[in-house]
Scaffold this motif. Structure first.
Motif, PDB file in Angstrom:
ATOM      1  N   GLN A   1      17.130 -28.177 -34.095  1.00  0.00           N
ATOM      2  CA  GLN A   1      17.105 -28.552 -32.679  1.00  0.00           C
ATOM      3  C   GLN A   1      18.093 -27.717 -31.872  1.00  0.00           C
ATOM      4  OE1 GLN A   1      18.392 -32.598 -31.557  1.00  0.00           O
ATOM      5  NE2 GLN A   1      16.447 -32.757 -30.452  1.00  0.00           N
ATOM      6  N   THR A   2      19.297 -27.495 -32.449  1.00  0.00           N
ATOM      7  CA  THR A   2      20.291 -26.652 -31.765  1.00  0.00           C
ATOM      8  C   THR A   2      19.749 -25.248 -31.552  1.00  0.00           C
ATOM      9  OG1 THR A   2      22.117 -27.909 -32.741  1.00  0.00           O
ATOM     10  CG2 THR A   2      22.625 -25.694 -31.946  1.00  0.00           C
TER      11      THR A   2
ATOM     12  N   GLN B   1      15.638 -21.367 -25.984  1.00  0.00           N
ATOM     13  CA  GLN B   1      15.192 -21.626 -24.611  1.00  0.00           C
ATOM     14  C   GLN B   1      16.173 -21.045 -23.596  1.00  0.00           C
ATOM     15  OE1 GLN B   1      13.232 -25.579 -23.893  1.00  0.00           O
ATOM     16  NE2 GLN B   1      13.914 -25.971 -26.004  1.00  0.00           N
ATOM     17  N   ARG B   2      17.470 -21.162 -23.871  1.00  0.00           N
ATOM     18  CA  ARG B   2      18.452 -20.563 -22.952  1.00  0.00           C
ATOM     19  C   ARG B   2      18.327 -19.046 -22.945  1.00  0.00           C
ATOM     20  NH1 ARG B   2      21.724 -24.768 -25.126  1.00  0.00           N
ATOM     21  NH2 ARG B   2      22.642 -23.361 -26.668  1.00  0.00           N
TER      22      ARG B   2
ATOM     23  N   GLU C   1       9.776 -30.858 -29.694  1.00  0.00           N
ATOM     24  CA  GLU C   1      10.221 -30.071 -28.547  1.00  0.00           C
ATOM     25  C   GLU C   1       9.053 -29.409 -27.810  1.00  0.00           C
ATOM     26  OE1 GLU C   1      13.198 -30.155 -27.406  1.00  0.00           O
ATOM     27  OE2 GLU C   1      13.920 -31.395 -29.068  1.00  0.00           O
TER      28      GLU C   1
ATOM     29  N   LEU D   1       9.527 -25.281 -19.922  1.00  0.00           N
ATOM     30  CA  LEU D   1      10.097 -23.940 -19.799  1.00  0.00           C
ATOM     31  C   LEU D   1       9.032 -22.950 -19.320  1.00  0.00           C
ATOM     32  CD1 LEU D   1      12.444 -21.964 -20.214  1.00  0.00           C
ATOM     33  CD2 LEU D   1      11.738 -21.767 -22.617  1.00  0.00           C
TER      34      LEU D   1
ATOM     35  N   SER E   1       9.463 -29.909 -23.984  1.00  0.00           N
ATOM     36  CA  SER E   1      10.498 -29.070 -23.361  1.00  0.00           C
ATOM     37  C   SER E   1      10.038 -27.619 -23.287  1.00  0.00           C
ATOM     38  CB  SER E   1      11.817 -29.169 -24.140  1.00  0.00           C
ATOM     39  OG  SER E   1      11.687 -28.631 -25.443  1.00  0.00           O
TER      40      SER E   1
ATOM     41  N   CYS F   1      16.579 -24.389 -31.342  1.00  0.00           N
ATOM     42  CA  CYS F   1      15.531 -24.481 -30.319  1.00  0.00           C
ATOM     43  C   CYS F   1      16.119 -24.346 -28.917  1.00  0.00           C
ATOM     44  CB  CYS F   1      14.805 -25.826 -30.424  1.00  0.00           C
ATOM     45  SG  CYS F   1      13.579 -25.887 -31.735  1.00  0.00           S
ATOM     46  N   TYR F   2      17.210 -25.056 -28.680  1.00  0.00           N
ATOM     47  CA  TYR F   2      17.818 -25.029 -27.341  1.00  0.00           C
ATOM     48  C   TYR F   2      18.453 -23.672 -27.067  1.00  0.00           C
ATOM     49  CZ  TYR F   2      17.116 -30.074 -27.493  1.00  0.00           C
ATOM     50  OH  TYR F   2      16.554 -31.338 -27.595  1.00  0.00           O
ATOM     51  N   GLU F   3      19.005 -23.010 -28.075  1.00  0.00           N
ATOM     52  CA  GLU F   3      19.555 -21.664 -27.895  1.00  0.00           C
ATOM     53  C   GLU F   3      18.444 -20.688 -27.509  1.00  0.00           C
ATOM     54  OE1 GLU F   3      21.705 -20.221 -31.238  1.00  0.00           O
ATOM     55  OE2 GLU F   3      23.342 -21.661 -31.038  1.00  0.00           O
TER      56      GLU F   3
END
Length: 498
Positions: free
Chosen positions: A427-428, A434-435, A465, A472, A468, A430-432
């Motif tokens: 999950q971490t 997307q950023r 995800e 995006l 999300s 995944c968010y990296e």
């Protein structure tokens, strides 16, 4: 504030030892068993022979007055380190403060001996005080005094040994010696043979020093197979099993000349299964690479070595065998004392070691645990200093570090987590990702984006995800596709602009 050092027990009866010597063309491994439990592992590989005891003609590269030390090239990948406390003149006159810049200068050739192997990123540690180990004596060619091993405690015996040595040495002798523990049972002829051997050895080293180029190796200590006989054999050794006929014969010849008492214990192993497997040593080595150590009654230890120190946490686990909780804690801590002492030897952990015993309210219990730990540590061949409980309930001890730990020899930092022992969650990551896509969208006008990532990360994008990811796509106004890269670790990813 730390309590004063606690003396280790002196009157303990050491259990009989069995020494196993396993030899292959690539490495030599030695296991020391006490009561059928592996307590020490020594490994020497042909590609990385231990340096402790080696003597070099070093070349001074840098003198650091602020640190009172110098870096000296001895022909290794990293420069070795010499501190003022290990300079001969300072060791001979410790009451006088001397300056290293008054003793050494850049470009100078200097005779040095390795006292600590390179560990991690640190180079070898050196001394200019030379010592040559024999079977019964340690020769100190630059000193004049006769010392006696601290393990020989009887004052009459110490005086008797000193008198014998003085009688054997010529009147004009200006060399020093330390009498080793094994000398208690040595005859005068054996001591004289040791003196003659060490004297010739030193003369040969001095001759080489006068004719060799800087950064040359002048003397290399004995291989591990022979050091076993010289340093580990004692009256407590029950048997020494060797699984190589060639090396058994070499050890037998060495024992005949220097360690005749070991001849009766030396034997060639000829079992059908490998020596270490027969005595369950391989399993013990694998277990010694794990942080968790299970105790007999359900408790366990967690051992975590770091660059600065080693921490050991004691836990009751599933142990509920005592009458009340205080007794459970006390019994677990007592059992942990011997397990800790054994693991320090087995893993060859050195430096600062912090033990977090389970909290004990009873002062008698705390004192009993300290006494038991002092007794367990007294079996160690390596020097250990033990302190009492701190105000936080921790016990600190230090163990002399002379070579790399078992873990450093047998393993390396994980390439996936870079030695952290932890991985970022999918999950971490995944968010990296997307950023990262948002950053790229602001910098470049791509037609679309493709995410290359590990299967767990792609699975998360397709499941939890997915919403999300859709948000995006709406935000940047460009399509995003997904592709699994099976060779990627969980933390690896790429964002490709299409």
């Amino acid at each position: 504030m730390l309590s004063p050092s606690i003396p280790l027990a002196k009157d303990v009866v050491r259990p009989p030892e069995t020494v196993l010597v396993n030899i292959t063309p690539q490495e030599t491994r030695v296991a020391v068993l006490e009561e059928n439990k592996v307590c020490e592992i020594h490994i020497e590989r042909n590609s990385g022979h231990g340096l402790v005891g080696n003597i070099y003609l070093g070349l001074v590269r840098r003198v650091l007055p602020g640190m009172q030390s110098a870096f000296i090239d001895i022909g290794l990948e990293r420069a070795a380190f010499l501190h003022i406390v290990d300079v001969l003149e300072q060791r001979q006159k410790p009451e006088q403060t001397q300056r290293i810049e008054h003793m050494l200068f850049e470009g100078q050739s200097v005779l040095v001996q390795v006292i600590k192997d390179p560990i991690n990123s640190k180079g070898a540690r050196l001394s200019t005080q030379i010592s040559l180990a024999g079977r019964f004596l340690v020769h100190l060619p630059q000193d004049e005094h006769i010392g006696i091993s601290q393990r020989i405690e009887d004052e009459e015996e110490r005086a008797h040994l000193r008198a014998r040595m003085e009688a054997l040495l010529p009147a004009e002798s200006c060399h020093g010696y330390i009498i080793r523990t094994s000398a208690e049972t040595a005859t005068d002829a054996e001591l004289q043979a040791d003196i003659d051997y060490l004297t010739k050895l030193w003369a040969n080293i001095r001759q080489l020093a006068n004719t060799s180029a800087p950064e040359s190796l002048l003397y290399q200590d004995l291989p591990l197979t022979l050091r076993v006989l010289r340093d580990m054999y004692s009256s407590n050794t029950r048997s020494m099993l060797v699984d190589s006929k060639e090396n058994f014969e070499r050890m037998h010849a060495f024992a005949q000349q220097y360690v005749q008492g070991a001849l009766g214990t030396l034997a060639l192993f000829s079992g059908e299964r490998p020596l270490f497997e027969t005595h369950h040593v391989e399993a013990e080595i694998n277990q010694a690479l794990q942080p968790r150590v299970n105790l007999n009654f359900g408790g366990y230890l967690i051992i975590e070595p770091t660059e600065a120190m080693t921490t050991i946490d004691v836990n009751t686990g599933g142990f509920v065998g005592a009458r009340n909780f205080d007794e459970t804690i006390f019994k677990t801590n007592l059992e942990a004392c011997y397990a800790i002492a054994r693991e320090l030897r087995l893993r060859n952990l050195g430096g600062i070691i912090i033990i977090d015993f389970i909290d004990m309210v009873n002062e008698e219990h705390r004192n009993a645990v300290l006494q038991e730990l002092a007794k367990a540590l007294s079996y160690d061949r390596t020097r250990v200093t033990l302190n009492g409980f701190t105000s936080l309930g921790l016990v600190e001890l230090t163990r002399k570090r002379t070579r790399e730990s078992l873990s450093h020899i047998l393993s390396e930092p994980c390439g996936t987590c870079s030695g952290r022992g932890r991985l970022k969650t999918a999950q971490t990551v995944c968010y990296e990702i997307q950023r990262e896509i948002v950053r790229e969208a602001r910098r470049y006008d791509a037609q679309s984006y493709r995410i290359l990532a590990a299967p767990a990360v792609i699975d998360l994008f397709l499941d939890e995800e997915s919403q999300s990811l859709a948000m995006l796509v709406d935000f940047i106004g460009k399509p995003i596709s997904l592709a699994v890269e099976g060779s990627y670790t969980q933390e690896q990813f790429d964002v490709v602009l299409l």
